[in-house]
Design a protein around this motif. Structure first.
Motif, short mmCIF file in Angstrom:
data_model
loop_
_atom_site.label_atom_id
_atom_site.label_comp_id
_atom_site.label_asym_id
_atom_site.label_seq_id
_atom_site.Cartn_x
_atom_site.Cartn_y
_atom_site.Cartn_z
N TRP A 1 0.85 -1.19 0.00
CA TRP A 1 0.00 0.00 0.00
C TRP A 1 0.88 1.23 0.00
O TRP A 1 1.81 1.33 0.79
N ALA B 1 1.30 5.31 0.48
CA ALA B 1 0.68 6.46 1.12
C ALA B 1 0.34 7.51 0.07
O ALA B 1 1.13 7.76 -0.84
N ARG B 2 -0.82 8.09 0.17
CA ARG B 2 -1.23 9.14 -0.76
C ARG B 2 -0.34 10.37 -0.63
O ARG B 2 -0.02 11.03 -1.60
N LYS B 3 0.09 10.64 0.60
CA LYS B 3 1.03 11.72 0.86
C LYS B 3 1.98 11.24 1.94
O LYS B 3 1.63 10.37 2.75
N MET C 1 3.99 10.57 5.25
CA MET C 1 3.61 10.64 6.66
C MET C 1 4.91 10.83 7.46
O MET C 1 5.80 9.97 7.41
N SER D 1 2.96 12.15 12.61
CA SER D 1 2.05 11.02 12.45
C SER D 1 2.23 9.92 13.48
O SER D 1 1.30 9.17 13.75
N THR E 1 -2.46 3.25 11.40
CA THR E 1 -1.61 3.48 10.22
C THR E 1 -2.02 2.55 9.09
O THR E 1 -2.20 3.00 7.94
N LYS F 1 -4.86 0.95 8.63
CA LYS F 1 -6.21 1.30 8.15
C LYS F 1 -6.16 2.50 7.22
O LYS F 1 -6.81 2.52 6.19
N SER F 2 -5.38 3.51 7.59
CA SER F 2 -5.32 4.71 6.75
C SER F 2 -4.68 4.40 5.40
O SER F 2 -5.09 4.95 4.38
N LEU F 3 -3.70 3.51 5.36
CA LEU F 3 -3.04 3.17 4.09
C LEU F 3 -3.92 2.25 3.24
O LEU F 3 -4.02 2.43 2.03
N ASN G 1 -7.24 1.74 3.38
CA ASN G 1 -8.56 2.25 3.02
C ASN G 1 -8.56 3.59 2.31
O ASN G 1 -9.59 4.21 2.15
N GLN G 2 -7.39 4.04 1.83
CA GLN G 2 -7.37 5.36 1.16
C GLN G 2 -7.84 5.28 -0.27
O GLN G 2 -7.93 4.34 -0.93
#
Length: 144
Positions: A105, A107-109, A111, A116, A137, A139-141, A143-144
């Motif tokens: 996965w 990251a969109r931007k 961290m 973070s 962490t 979950k955020s990666l 589910n983005q």
């Protein structure tokens, strides 16, 4: 994330080019001089300077402790590293570890560690993340 059982999660440092190769799928194994714990299921990828940020994560598929020669023969096609750098890295070692990369996965931007994760310095090799930090962490990666 429900389909990805989570054990322990580590934050691991990578040179930026290797972090990129892992996340783009051209490096499917990470070589290390020692094993990580068997209950580690995910690695959060920290790209060292000049990036200096978490750029993604991957699922640990399996670990292989073998001689450096055998590791290379087994994973050469997906190593994502040149033979010269590989040989230099394992120079004088009788055993090396290949950590097979599963799902990845990105990251969109970026961290950043302090903002973070509340971490002041990147790990020399790796460090375990607290369970709550690890789950948030991932979950955020995922589910983005």
């Amino acid at each position: 994330m429900d389909s990805y059982p989570v054990g322990r999660v580590i934050l691991m440092s990578f040179h930026p080019q290797y972090a990129q190769r892992i996340l783009d799928g051209t490096k499917r194994v990470e070589f290390r001089k020692r094993r990580i714990a068997d209950d580690v299921t995910h690695v959060v990828v920290y790209a060292t300077a000049p990036v200096s940020a978490v750029v993604g994560a991957f699922e640990v598929r399996e670990q292989h402790s073998l001689s450096p020669h055998t590791l290379w023969l087994r994973f050469e096609e997906v190593a994502g590293i040149g033979i010269k750098d590989y040989v230099n890295y394992f120079s004088g070692r009788e055993t090396g570890v290949g950590i097979e990369v599963g799902d990845t996965w990105r990251a969109r931007k970026p961290m950043y560690l302090r903002e973070s994760f509340g971490i002041a310095r990147p790990p020399q090799s790796f460090q375990y993340l607290a369970d709550d930090t690890a789950v948030l962490t991932l979950k955020s990666l995922i589910n983005q």
